[in-house]
Design a protein around this motif. Structure first.
Motif, PDB file in Angstrom:
ATOM      1  N   CYS A   1     -80.846 -42.869   6.334  1.00 57.18           N
ATOM      2  CA  CYS A   1     -80.609 -41.598   5.651  1.00 57.18           C
ATOM      3  C   CYS A   1     -80.165 -40.514   6.627  1.00 57.18           C
ATOM      4  N   SER A   2     -80.784 -40.472   7.787  1.00 56.89           N
ATOM      5  CA  SER A   2     -80.410 -39.478   8.799  1.00 56.89           C
ATOM      6  C   SER A   2     -78.975 -39.679   9.254  1.00 56.89           C
ATOM      7  N   ASP A   3     -78.581 -40.938   9.429  1.00 59.50           N
ATOM      8  CA  ASP A   3     -77.222 -41.249   9.854  1.00 59.50           C
ATOM      9  C   ASP A   3     -76.209 -40.828   8.797  1.00 59.50           C
ATOM     10  N   ILE A   4     -76.520 -41.100   7.539  1.00 58.56           N
ATOM     11  CA  ILE A   4     -75.617 -40.715   6.455  1.00 58.56           C
ATOM     12  C   ILE A   4     -75.502 -39.197   6.350  1.00 58.56           C
ATOM     13  N   LEU A   5     -76.634 -38.505   6.399  1.00 61.84           N
ATOM     14  CA  LEU A   5     -76.615 -37.050   6.282  1.00 61.84           C
ATOM     15  C   LEU A   5     -75.878 -36.403   7.450  1.00 61.84           C
ATOM     16  N   GLU A   6     -76.051 -36.945   8.633  1.00 66.36           N
ATOM     17  CA  GLU A   6     -75.337 -36.412   9.790  1.00 66.36           C
ATOM     18  C   GLU A   6     -73.835 -36.616   9.624  1.00 66.36           C
ATOM     19  N   SER A   7     -73.447 -37.779   9.164  1.00 67.45           N
ATOM     20  CA  SER A   7     -72.034 -38.057   8.952  1.00 67.45           C
ATOM     21  C   SER A   7     -71.442 -37.139   7.895  1.00 67.45           C
ATOM     22  N   THR A   8     -72.212 -36.871   6.850  1.00 68.60           N
ATOM     23  CA  THR A   8     -71.745 -35.979   5.795  1.00 68.60           C
ATOM     24  C   THR A   8     -71.558 -34.559   6.314  1.00 68.60           C
ATOM     25  N   ALA A   9     -72.473 -34.116   7.177  1.00 65.50           N
ATOM     26  CA  ALA A   9     -72.377 -32.766   7.737  1.00 65.50           C
ATOM     27  C   ALA A   9     -71.159 -32.631   8.647  1.00 65.50           C
ATOM     28  N   LEU A  10     -70.861 -33.691   9.398  1.00 65.71           N
ATOM     29  CA  LEU A  10     -69.747 -33.646  10.338  1.00 65.71           C
ATOM     30  C   LEU A  10     -68.412 -33.856   9.658  1.00 65.71           C
ATOM     31  N   GLU A  11     -68.419 -34.685   8.631  1.00 69.32           N
ATOM     32  CA  GLU A  11     -67.180 -35.038   7.945  1.00 69.32           C
ATOM     33  C   GLU A  11     -67.478 -35.266   6.463  1.00 69.32           C
ATOM     34  N   ALA A  12     -67.333 -34.191   5.693  1.00 67.35           N
ATOM     35  CA  ALA A  12     -67.675 -34.274   4.275  1.00 67.35           C
ATOM     36  C   ALA A  12     -66.752 -35.217   3.525  1.00 67.35           C
ATOM     37  N   GLU A  13     -65.488 -35.274   3.922  1.00 63.37           N
ATOM     38  CA  GLU A  13     -64.526 -36.148   3.271  1.00 63.37           C
ATOM     39  C   GLU A  13     -64.454 -37.485   4.003  1.00 63.37           C
ATOM     40  N   GLY A  14     -63.743 -38.415   3.421  1.00 59.79           N
ATOM     41  CA  GLY A  14     -63.521 -39.693   4.100  1.00 59.79           C
ATOM     42  C   GLY A  14     -64.567 -40.744   3.831  1.00 59.79           C
ATOM     43  N   HIS A  15     -65.478 -40.472   2.889  1.00 61.10           N
ATOM     44  CA  HIS A  15     -66.488 -41.463   2.511  1.00 61.10           C
ATOM     45  C   HIS A  15     -66.192 -41.920   1.084  1.00 61.10           C
ATOM     46  N   ASP A  16     -65.679 -43.118   0.962  1.00 66.92           N
ATOM     47  CA  ASP A  16     -65.249 -43.610  -0.343  1.00 66.92           C
ATOM     48  C   ASP A  16     -65.857 -44.975  -0.618  1.00 66.92           C
ATOM     49  N   PRO A  17     -66.252 -45.215  -1.876  1.00 66.59           N
ATOM     50  CA  PRO A  17     -66.767 -46.538  -2.243  1.00 66.59           C
ATOM     51  C   PRO A  17     -65.644 -47.562  -2.259  1.00 66.59           C
ATOM     52  N   GLU A  18     -66.010 -48.823  -2.277  1.00 70.80           N
ATOM     53  CA  GLU A  18     -65.018 -49.897  -2.313  1.00 70.80           C
ATOM     54  C   GLU A  18     -64.687 -50.323  -3.736  1.00 70.80           C
ATOM     55  N   TYR A  19     -65.191 -49.620  -4.706  1.00 67.29           N
ATOM     56  CA  TYR A  19     -64.841 -49.874  -6.098  1.00 67.29           C
ATOM     57  C   TYR A  19     -64.831 -48.537  -6.823  1.00 67.29           C
ATOM     58  N   GLN A  20     -64.161 -48.486  -7.948  1.00 67.19           N
ATOM     59  CA  GLN A  20     -64.035 -47.247  -8.699  1.00 67.19           C
ATOM     60  C   GLN A  20     -65.070 -47.217  -9.810  1.00 67.19           C
ATOM     61  N   TYR A  21     -65.993 -46.255  -9.756  1.00 68.03           N
ATOM     62  CA  TYR A  21     -67.042 -46.164 -10.768  1.00 68.03           C
ATOM     63  C   TYR A  21     -66.563 -45.374 -11.983  1.00 68.03           C
ATOM     64  N   TYR A  22     -65.961 -44.211 -11.731  1.00 69.12           N
ATOM     65  CA  TYR A  22     -65.583 -43.312 -12.819  1.00 69.12           C
ATOM     66  C   TYR A  22     -64.066 -43.308 -13.015  1.00 69.12           C
ATOM     67  N   PRO A  23     -63.596 -42.835 -14.172  1.00 70.15           N
ATOM     68  CA  PRO A  23     -62.145 -42.755 -14.403  1.00 70.15           C
ATOM     69  C   PRO A  23     -61.506 -41.697 -13.501  1.00 70.15           C
ATOM     70  N   ASN A  24     -60.226 -41.856 -13.248  1.00 73.78           N
ATOM     71  CA  ASN A  24     -59.507 -40.864 -12.441  1.00 73.78           C
ATOM     72  C   ASN A  24     -59.396 -39.525 -13.164  1.00 73.78           C
ATOM     73  N   SER A  25     -59.268 -39.583 -14.478  1.00 73.83           N
ATOM     74  CA  SER A  25     -59.191 -38.371 -15.289  1.00 73.83           C
ATOM     75  C   SER A  25     -60.207 -38.495 -16.424  1.00 73.83           C
ATOM     76  N   TRP A  26     -60.997 -37.438 -16.620  1.00 74.34           N
ATOM     77  CA  TRP A  26     -62.033 -37.472 -17.652  1.00 74.34           C
ATOM     78  C   TRP A  26     -61.446 -37.144 -19.017  1.00 74.34           C
ATOM     79  N   PHE A  27     -62.033 -37.695 -20.055  1.00 71.46           N
ATOM     80  CA  PHE A  27     -61.612 -37.456 -21.422  1.00 71.46           C
ATOM     81  C   PHE A  27     -62.834 -37.572 -22.316  1.00 71.46           C
ATOM     82  N   GLU A  28     -62.665 -37.126 -23.558  1.00 75.00           N
ATOM     83  CA  GLU A  28     -63.784 -37.096 -24.501  1.00 75.00           C
ATOM     84  C   GLU A  28     -64.022 -38.470 -25.137  1.00 75.00           C
ATOM     85  N   PRO A  29     -65.272 -38.774 -25.485  1.00 78.96           N
ATOM     86  CA  PRO A  29     -66.465 -37.905 -25.443  1.00 78.96           C
ATOM     87  C   PRO A  29     -67.190 -37.919 -24.101  1.00 78.96           C
TER      88      PRO A  29
END
Length: 230
Positions: free
Chosen positions: A59-87
């Motif tokens: 957890c400390s390693d992840i939090l430190e990485s997030t503080a130093l570089e907020a971007e650039g952390h991406d999962p290897e699969y797509q959980y949510y849609p690229n564009s949201w729609f209803e409902p």
């Protein structure tokens, strides 16, 4: 606990008490969960269980990485849609706004929202963190199998008087996770799960998300209408 009560009382707990859980209890939960069905009995899941210094180091390693570089952390699969729609967009917003309201966080207070979001990355103070992975060489059906296994973990935890929070957030930090646990090259990190005793005094744990009635998502076919009075 009756299975109906386990299902109805399961919720995403976002603050846990500092009470440990013994290894035999965790082994029992995972053994029960392993009875989840899977196509051709592939049993495509793998679990890394972390506690104590091992969990803190990750957890400390992840939090430190997030503080130093907020971007650039991406999962290897797509959980949510690229564009949201209803409902789905409305449900997503209602869930998020409900959490912030329970915590007394103004929806426009971006800093407070980010602080709450970062609590994901130390398993919401749970004493146990589970990391769930899947062999990437398998196909979509194995994700269905894995979902049933994850649900079984959460229900088996309720049977032990414990609570959980499934956390897709950890999937974005798979590169850091690999520094801490022997995640095989062919394995994809799907999610984490926080496991522990609920802090019942925490306002965020009072959140009860809405569920649609059966009539909203079900169509019945071939059933005869009940005779009046039956």
């Amino acid at each position: 606990m009756h299975v109906d009560n386990a299902i109805r009382s399961r919720k995403s707990v976002r603050r846990f008490l500092p009470l440990g859980i013994s290894k035999p209890v965790i082994e029992h939960i995972l053994q029960v969960a392993s009875r989840a069905p899977s196509g051709n009995n592939l049993q495509p899941w793998h679990v890394h269980v972390l506690t104590g210094d091992a969990k803190q180091a990750l957890c400390s390693d992840i939090l430190e990485s997030t503080a130093l570089e907020a971007e650039g952390h991406d999962p290897e699969y797509q959980y949510y849609p690229n564009s949201w729609f209803e409902p789905y967009q409305s449900r997503r917003r209602a869930s998020g706004f409900g959490l912030y309201e329970a915590l007394g966080i103004d929806r426009n207070d971006l800093q407070a929202r980010e602080r709450q979001n970062l609590r994901n990355l130390h398993f919401f103070d749970a004493p146990i963190g589970l990391l769930i992975s899947l062999d990437r060489r398998l196909n979509t059906g194995s994700y269905i199998d894995l979902g049933m296994f994850i649900q079984n973990i959460m229900l088996a935890a309720r049977g032990q008087g414990l609570h959980t929070c499934p956390q897709a957030a950890f999937a974005s930090y798979h590169q850091i996770v690999r520094r801490h646990v022997p995640l095989a090259d062919e394995d994809i990190l799907v999610c984490g799960i926080a496991l522990g005793h609920e802090d019942r005094d925490a306002p965020e744990n009072s959140l009860q998300t809405h569920r649609e009635p059966v009539a909203a998502f079900t169509s019945f076919h071939g059933f005869k209408a009940r005779a009046q009075g039956n």
